[in-house]
Design a protein around this motif. Sequence first.
Motif, short mmCIF file in Angstrom:
data_model
loop_
_atom_site.label_atom_id
_atom_site.label_comp_id
_atom_site.label_asym_id
_atom_site.label_seq_id
_atom_site.Cartn_x
_atom_site.Cartn_y
_atom_site.Cartn_z
N GLU B 32 1.13 -1.27 -0.09
CA GLU B 32 -0.19 0.35 0.64
C GLU B 32 0.68 1.13 0.07
N SER B 33 -0.24 2.66 0.16
CA SER B 33 0.73 3.50 -0.14
C SER B 33 0.81 5.04 1.03
N ILE B 34 1.96 4.77 1.42
CA ILE B 34 1.91 6.37 3.22
C ILE B 34 1.52 7.04 2.58
N GLN B 35 2.16 7.69 0.49
CA GLN B 35 1.24 9.12 0.69
C GLN B 35 -0.13 8.57 1.09
N GLY B 36 -0.85 7.70 0.15
CA GLY B 36 -2.69 7.30 0.85
C GLY B 36 -3.36 7.49 1.82
N ALA B 37 -2.70 7.11 2.68
CA ALA B 37 -2.59 7.25 3.93
C ALA B 37 -2.46 8.66 4.79
N VAL B 38 -1.20 9.06 4.02
CA VAL B 38 -1.30 11.04 4.48
C VAL B 38 -2.09 11.38 3.48
N ASN B 39 -2.51 11.45 2.40
CA ASN B 39 -3.87 11.68 2.36
C ASN B 39 -5.37 12.01 2.33
N LYS B 40 -5.60 11.12 3.03
CA LYS B 40 -6.73 10.66 3.80
C LYS B 40 -7.07 11.23 5.66
N ALA B 41 -5.00 11.46 5.70
CA ALA B 41 -4.81 11.84 7.44
C ALA B 41 -5.64 13.19 8.16
N GLU B 42 -5.85 13.25 8.96
CA GLU B 42 -6.43 14.99 9.66
C GLU B 42 -5.89 15.01 10.46
N THR B 43 -5.98 16.38 10.56
CA THR B 43 -4.85 16.70 12.30
C THR B 43 -4.78 15.70 13.57
N VAL B 46 -2.14 9.89 13.13
CA VAL B 46 -1.22 8.11 13.14
C VAL B 46 -0.80 8.04 11.80
N ILE B 47 -0.23 7.15 11.21
CA ILE B 47 -0.28 7.14 10.46
C ILE B 47 0.79 5.24 10.87
N LEU B 48 0.68 4.40 10.76
CA LEU B 48 0.98 3.09 11.13
C LEU B 48 2.23 2.81 9.96
N VAL B 49 2.94 2.27 9.70
CA VAL B 49 3.94 2.18 8.54
C VAL B 49 4.14 0.68 8.87
N TYR B 50 3.64 -0.47 8.18
CA TYR B 50 4.01 -2.35 8.99
C TYR B 50 5.58 -2.67 8.38
N PRO B 51 5.94 -3.42 8.17
CA PRO B 51 7.03 -4.09 7.37
C PRO B 51 6.89 -3.84 6.36
N GLY B 52 7.95 -3.62 5.62
CA GLY B 52 7.62 -4.57 3.97
C GLY B 52 8.34 -2.72 3.90
N THR B 53 8.28 -2.74 1.97
CA THR B 53 9.46 -2.12 1.44
C THR B 53 8.27 -1.10 0.50
N TYR B 54 8.65 0.47 0.98
CA TYR B 54 7.74 1.53 0.20
C TYR B 54 8.25 1.74 -0.91
N LYS B 55 8.04 1.80 -2.14
CA LYS B 55 9.00 2.96 -3.26
C LYS B 55 8.14 3.78 -3.95
N GLU B 56 8.69 5.11 -2.78
CA GLU B 56 7.68 6.46 -3.20
C GLU B 56 8.34 7.56 -2.71
N SER B 57 7.73 8.48 -2.88
CA SER B 57 8.14 10.11 -2.36
C SER B 57 6.67 10.16 -1.52
N VAL B 58 7.53 10.32 0.05
CA VAL B 58 5.85 11.25 0.86
C VAL B 58 6.60 12.32 0.82
N TYR B 59 4.90 13.21 0.71
CA TYR B 59 5.09 14.63 1.43
C TYR B 59 3.61 14.64 2.31
N VAL B 60 4.42 15.78 3.54
CA VAL B 60 2.64 16.14 4.53
C VAL B 60 3.12 18.17 4.75
N ASP B 61 1.20 17.77 3.97
CA ASP B 61 1.54 19.45 4.01
C ASP B 61 0.32 19.67 5.09
N LYS B 62 0.06 19.28 5.49
CA LYS B 62 -0.87 18.78 7.06
C LYS B 62 -0.12 19.25 7.96
#
Lengths: 385, 464
Positions: B32-43, B46-62
């Motif tokens: 799954e995508s960490i960014q996808g979770a950030v996009n859903k997240a609100e102030t 907490v985004i819990l990232v489980y073991p695995g390989t995440y091939k992405e760049s993540v930006y957090v503007d919240k």
Amino acid sequence: MQRRLRPLLLWVIGMALPLAADAEWRLSDICPAGFHSRDGGCYLQSFYSGYASLQESGVGGLKTGMPPLREGFTAQQIDLGRLLFFDPLLSVDGDMACSSCHQPARGFTDGLAGSVGRHGEAMHRSAPTLWNVGFLRELFWDARAKSLEEQMKGPLFSQEEMANTPAQLLKSLQDNANYEELFKQAFNDEPLSLGQVYTALAAFQSSLVSLGSRYDLYANGFHEVLTQPEIEGMNVFRSFVARCAECHTPPAFTNQQIAVIGTPEPEGAALDPGVQAITGDASQRGGFRVPTLRNIELTAPYMHSGRFKTLRETVAFYTGGRGHAVPKGEHLSLHWHIWEPDLTDHELDLLVAFLKTLTDQSFMPVLPAKVPSGLTPVATQILTH
Amino acid sequence: MTKIIPLGLLWLSLLVAAPSLMAAEISVKDGESIQGAVNKAETGDVILVYPGTYKESVYVDKDGITIRGVVQDGEWPVMEGEGKRNDAILYSGNDFTVEWLTITHYKGNAIMGQAGNNFVIRYNRVIDTGVYGIFPQFGKNGLIEYNVLSGIEDAAIYVGMCDNVDVRHNEVFDNVAGIEIENTRHALVENNYAHDNTAGLLVFITPGLPIKTTFDVILRNNFVVNNNTANFGAPGSIVSKVPAGIGIVVMAADDVVVEGNIVSGNKTAGIVVTDLAFITDISSDPESEPNPDRMVFLDNLMFDNGADPVADVKALMLTQFSRSGPDILANLGSAQEPDNCIINRERYTSFGVKKWSECERKDTADITTMRIPGGAPNEVVTTENRTKLLYQGICAGCHAYNMRMIGPPTLTVQALYRNDPQGIADYIAAPHKVRTDYPAMPPQGHLSPDLRREVAEFMLNVTK
């Protein structure tokens, strides 16, 4: 008989002369778009009014306060500046205004690599945008002016440009009854002076604020207004690979520092020494003040020399290799952020897409249909809204 | 009028102060995508990232987002840049926390902040990322602790243009620069282990940056050992100009306390204090004050430094009839002046500290942190208050409540559109001219129909 008629005739002629103050000339007492009236002055209300910045530097990230703005001018001073800005009366030949080279329809630039001077000759630097110019500490590509007032004496009195003299400029305004009256309105009936001209022009220029672009909406929490490619472009822009945001730092999209980046001159032209010519410091050879990128879509061609016609060419410069455009035999102390980022073609496209989100002309001033001198106002043809 | 923003934000900060009331946990699993979770997240989420390989760049503007890796049976979540992605984590939001991630092979930085106050970066492993490992910039009040970083061609931990930051319990090795405090005020660098870098700890002013000063920095109880790795910095970068074999470099910074460190095995010098001339071929900046002032060198354990100094330092030491390099090298001009102080100077081989005075203070035990009690005040933007921000940021520029501005008073608009927010929403998409004595209103068609409707409703309810 003759004796009695004379004064009357003079009075009648006086009435008929175009110099007479025209009742329709009244300055606005309402602050321009974006500005609130407070204690008699106009103060900006923007997205960024509520944010701080580290050490009050006006640089940071998305939700960071802007650098301090020249504000607090009265509505009348700003309005008078607006009329002066478009009035060719300010030039010695009566045919050139500030707006000749800073045209509203072109993001307050002229669309030329080198502006056209008084006798049609091309100058060797490109006219910068005036949007957000009131936030800048130093002006000109080489930062040689410390205030708007100091800056404008350049074009007003340079032989290459408006070629006026202080005495002639003052006289032409004093001789004009409309201006006599308008300056009184703007400056509490004080006698007309050059200082007032500078203040009014500075006031008007400082009101040219552009902080309502789609980028600004994103920055303030409206993430849905940018498309996916635009967001990706923003991420390339602020990445530590492209490093654009290290110099073109939000929210002003300039950190207002001098940087030596080594852009090319037009074919055959000698290297522009930039800041070195002002300070004599060899390490500043080829140094220019980092320009803002707000409204960059509107202000082609790009760089001090206008060497690049499109944004795509301009951003590609940064991935051409450190120093690739520095002439042979020249040594420039290139900025450390100019490096080899190896941006892909796709990333360059994304950068261009992002830069176009910085466009906002919603506070375009009302472009005057006529100016107090009775001359034809310059470059007021196009209204954006 | 401007007061309204801070007030609204104050109200919000109350909400934010009690994030547990609203905080949700969002899980991200391998694939799954960490960014996808950030996009859903609100102030507060907490985004819990489980073991695995995440091939992405993540930006957090919240604001108020936490990204927390979940380590299970020694398996970590890994962010993998494959040598082609730019930065792993890029944040601009306030109150951001990132922890328990392994980050590797990015072209740019592992974790980069651009503004964002009250950041926490801890328990991360950063291996072989391009330029910097951890790089908060323009942030106020931050904590960087228990991170392990290696193989970075510039600084592993680089605190640039920040205020009030603690950097502690980190291990940095095999990098060009270990920990760098640059154009930053109020920093505590404590209990770190900096070894096998080109240089271990650096406290700098870099000229040409928009924030010009570095002062009030404490380097305390760090191990700064064997920093002799050949410089592999990118050509043109500032650190590429730092000679190998230096434990600590203080360049142009002021009020730097060096206390309780173990500095050993650094082949050029243990500690170098110098002015801006140390870095050559850089465009000068008259606004950067070049001299290091008011060093405070308290008790440190230093030995075996300078065994094989670079040529310049060797030449300098020969003037002292010593063939090995020094523990302390106060290089050039003001670095040698008596505004600097040292205690027990006889314990060290040194150059240039003869005129330094004796320090009055013997320790800094009274200072436990450089962070701000209670955190830096923030302007927090959440989905709840953003309509207000939109009204303030755009509409209020031309509409005041009961006064004519460029646009007609809000009261007038309210009277015209009493129960008709949709009427406003439609009008502002493509305003037509209504009044002859007003200019035209600029179109707001770039706002979605929903947003226009929201702001219209807001306008109808404005009360002052």
